[in-house]
Design a protein around this motif. Structure first.
Motif, short mmCIF file in Angstrom:
data_model
loop_
_atom_site.label_atom_id
_atom_site.label_comp_id
_atom_site.label_asym_id
_atom_site.label_seq_id
_atom_site.Cartn_x
_atom_site.Cartn_y
_atom_site.Cartn_z
N THR A 91 0.84 -1.20 0.00
CA THR A 91 0.00 0.00 0.00
C THR A 91 0.87 1.25 0.00
O THR A 91 0.60 2.21 -0.73
N GLY A 92 1.93 1.23 0.83
CA GLY A 92 2.85 2.36 0.85
C GLY A 92 3.52 2.58 -0.50
O GLY A 92 3.69 3.72 -0.94
N ALA A 93 3.89 1.48 -1.18
CA ALA A 93 4.51 1.60 -2.50
C ALA A 93 3.54 2.22 -3.51
O ALA A 93 3.94 3.06 -4.33
N LEU A 94 2.29 1.81 -3.45
CA LEU A 94 1.29 2.38 -4.37
C LEU A 94 1.08 3.86 -4.11
O LEU A 94 1.01 4.66 -5.05
N VAL A 95 0.99 4.24 -2.83
CA VAL A 95 0.80 5.65 -2.49
C VAL A 95 2.03 6.47 -2.91
O VAL A 95 1.92 7.54 -3.50
N PHE A 96 3.21 5.94 -2.60
CA PHE A 96 4.46 6.64 -2.92
C PHE A 96 4.62 6.82 -4.43
O PHE A 96 4.97 7.91 -4.91
N GLY A 97 4.34 5.75 -5.17
CA GLY A 97 4.45 5.84 -6.62
C GLY A 97 3.39 6.74 -7.23
O GLY A 97 3.67 7.55 -8.12
N ALA A 98 2.15 6.63 -6.72
CA ALA A 98 1.05 7.43 -7.26
C ALA A 98 1.24 8.91 -6.97
O ALA A 98 0.84 9.77 -7.77
N ILE A 181 11.66 9.27 -10.91
CA ILE A 181 12.45 8.04 -10.77
C ILE A 181 11.82 7.07 -9.76
O ILE A 181 12.12 5.88 -9.76
N ASN A 182 10.91 7.59 -8.92
CA ASN A 182 10.24 6.72 -7.94
C ASN A 182 9.25 5.76 -8.60
O ASN A 182 9.01 4.66 -8.08
N VAL A 183 8.67 6.19 -9.71
CA VAL A 183 7.53 5.45 -10.28
C VAL A 183 7.93 4.05 -10.75
O VAL A 183 7.32 3.05 -10.34
N PRO A 184 8.93 3.89 -11.62
CA PRO A 184 9.28 2.52 -12.05
C PRO A 184 9.77 1.65 -10.89
O PRO A 184 9.50 0.44 -10.86
N ALA A 185 10.46 2.25 -9.92
CA ALA A 185 10.94 1.47 -8.77
C ALA A 185 9.78 0.93 -7.95
O ALA A 185 9.78 -0.23 -7.52
N MET A 186 8.76 1.75 -7.74
CA MET A 186 7.60 1.29 -6.96
C MET A 186 6.79 0.24 -7.74
O MET A 186 6.26 -0.70 -7.14
N LEU A 187 6.71 0.41 -9.04
CA LEU A 187 6.02 -0.60 -9.85
C LEU A 187 6.75 -1.95 -9.76
O LEU A 187 6.12 -3.01 -9.63
N LEU A 188 8.07 -1.91 -9.84
CA LEU A 188 8.87 -3.13 -9.70
C LEU A 188 8.63 -3.78 -8.34
O LEU A 188 8.50 -5.01 -8.23
N LEU A 189 8.55 -2.97 -7.31
CA LEU A 189 8.31 -3.48 -5.96
C LEU A 189 6.96 -4.17 -5.88
O LEU A 189 6.83 -5.27 -5.33
N VAL A 190 5.94 -3.54 -6.43
CA VAL A 190 4.58 -4.10 -6.37
C VAL A 190 4.51 -5.44 -7.12
O VAL A 190 3.80 -6.36 -6.70
N VAL A 191 5.27 -5.57 -8.20
CA VAL A 191 5.26 -6.82 -8.98
C VAL A 191 6.01 -7.94 -8.26
O VAL A 191 5.56 -9.09 -8.21
#
Length: 535
Positions: A91-98, A181-191
């Motif tokens: 959830t934190g990764a989604l919020v951070f990336g979004a 630069i946060n967006v692709p990293a958070m997407l990778l984390l969620v996957v």
């Protein structure tokens, strides 16, 4: 997986390739969250040019992220214990990336402040979850020690790496790139996280209602204290920040009283009374006091005294990480053979020696001399902090690891704010005294010259060459003298941290048990099985 995590002892199954890959994945959000504390330092002039914020708005753009992050750590750590640490992490990764995309394209100062608050919310969910999940991934003490070493090194390196990444991006892209630069990293984390990281939640806590009043009190207590301390550090004494600190302390007292009355509190006060946990939190607070308090001086010395550009200064400031890479693993190895209290105390003494080294720096000192002092103090600090983090994590029952990690990190945030205020005030007082004694009273814009080195540089830019050289020379001498006094203060704090380690942590083990009273595995087994904290 939950039953297994609740019954593992300190000598549980060894971590395999999957666990180490999972650790690497967890370090990605930790690195980005710690980088975001400092990533705007170089970008703020470009942000100001585009969004034209007021002076107050500019401060909130810089500080909002850190304030929200610090204020919500305890709440998010407790939520992870109840709802699932992996769930809160995702959830934190989604919020951070979004929140990163609208931050990059913010059209006003108000919008950027708002999304910085959302980034702080996401970061608060990510940070305690990363440390708490190490408790579930690594049941064997030696491998957990290595994992915590990696966690500590990544966390401390991230703050230093933020300005470097920011400087590199700003050479080629617009200021919003520091957020994108946060967006692709958070997407990778969620996957990847659902496949590599097991879920953990406490069955006992899962059945209990979450205490919203405690969460509100923790936020209301921490925010005004940290904000007030930073304001006093920036501008000196003022009634409003002092009142905020007083009000925050009162709310903190109310928070503690409420925790005593709850069957399942957000913060286990009994855990804080344990030598292993309470001593580790105190040692970490003192470590961050010195680290953050001196970081401001170190960076400004490279830029304003030695005349480096921002990116060049940021790159050179990474050199002391060599000390970290040597000292942190060495400390972990020594702790396997000797009482970790003595190893921690030794790390703090090494750090104190590094700070005392910095007292010998002059405006014309060789760069290698300055960087060596930085490497010595950074290496000793991180070695000691690594062992403190490991002790605190091992002392907490697995079902409380999230809230325990949050308390540890909240102490670090508070220590950093206090260090900036106290050591910053010491350095500023010495600078002002020296400049008052050196410069004539009739100098134009004398107040700005006597207040900060930056003010002296701005005034000198409009003076004749001879006068400018005299003002800048005196200002650089005064700043370096003030940094020397601040370094003495940091060395004193490190001596105190060494004494605290020896007084409170002798005989404690990585499992959180106290060696004179229990055998390590049996003590851990008894505590984990009951889900309570020994007093």
């Amino acid at each position: 997986m939950e039953t297994k995590a609740l019954t593992e002892t300190n000598t549980g199954p060894h971590a395999g390739r999957k666990e180490w890959i999972a650790l690497g994945v967890l370090m990605l959000p930790l690195l980005l969250v710690s980088m975001d504390v400092s990533v705007l330092y170089f970008a703020i002039p470009y942000v100001s040019e585009d969004l034209t914020p007021s002076a107050t708005q500019q401060l909130w753009i810089l500080d909002m992220y850190g304030f929200v992050l610090a204020g919500l750590l305890i709440t998010m750590g407790a939520l992870g214990d109840r709802l699932g640490r992996r769930a809160v992490l995702l959830t934190g990764a989604l919020v951070f990336g979004a929140a990163s995309a609208p931050a990059a394209y913010a059209g006003s100062a108000e919008a950027l402040i708002a999304v910085r608050a959302l980034l702080g919310l996401g970061g608060a969910a990510l940070m305690p979850s990363t440390l708490a999940l190490i408790r579930n991934l690594f049941h064997d003490a030696r491998r957990r020690a290595r994992a915590v070493t990696v966690w500590t090194a990544v966390m401390t390196t991230g703050v230093s790496l933020g300005p470097v990444v920011s400087g590199l991006l700003l050479e080629h892209f617009w200021w919003g790139s520091v957020f994108l630069i946060n967006v692709p990293a958070m997407l990778l984390l969620v996957v990847l996280v659902p496949f590599l990281v097991p879920e953990f939640r406490s069955k006992a806590l899962d059945r209990e209602p979450f205490d919203l009043l405690s969460a509100a009190l923790s936020l209301a207590a921490l925010l005004p204290v940290i904000h007030g301390v930073k304001e006093l550090a920036r501008h000196g004494y003022a009634p409003l920040p002092a009142l905020g600190i007083g009000g925050g302390l009162v709310l903190g007292y109310a928070f503690v009283r409420r925790q005593k009355s709850l069957a399942h509190p957000l913060v286990d006060l009994g855990l804080l009374r344990q030598r292993a946990f309470g001593g580790a939190v105190g040692a970490n607070l003192l470590a961050m006091f010195a680290t953050v308090g001196m970081a401001v001086f170190f960076t400004q010395y490279l830029q304003s005294v030695l005349g480096m550009g921002p990116l060049e200064a940021a790159l050179w400031s990474l050199v002391p990480a060599v000390g970290v890479m040597v000292m942190a693993p060495a400390g972990a190895l020594l702790a396997q053979r000797f009482d970790r209290a003595y190893v921690m105390g030794g790390g703090f003494v090494v750090s104190a020696c590094g700070f005392l080294w910095l007292t010998q720096i002059r405006p014309d000192s060789a760069l290698w001399f300055t960087l060596t002092g930085g490497a010595v103090y950074a290496g000793g600090l991180v070695a000691a902090m690594t062992l403190a983090n490991e002790l605190a994590l091992g002392a907490a029952p697995p079902e409380r690891a999230g809230s325990a990690a949050a308390v540890l990190e909240s102490g670090q945030e508070l220590g950093g704010a206090l260090g900036m205020a106290v050591l910053g005030s010491v350095g500023a007082a010495v600078y002002s005294r020296d400049m008052t004694a050196t410069l004539p009273s009739g100098l134009a814009d004398g107040d700005a010259v006597r207040e900060t080195l930056g003010g002296a540089s701005a005034v000198a830019a409009h003076l004749p060459e001879a006068s400018a050289d005299a003002v800048l020379g005196a200002a650089r001498d005064a700043f370096t003298h003030g940094m020397s006094y601040a370094a003495v203060g940091a060395a004193v704090m490190m001596a105190g941290a060494a004494a605290l380690s020896l007084a409170l942590l002798r005989g404690t083990s990585a499992s959180g048990s106290e060696a004179p009273r229990t055998s390590g595995a049996d003590g851990a087994k008894q505590r984990v099985g009951t889900g309570s904290s020994p007093l």
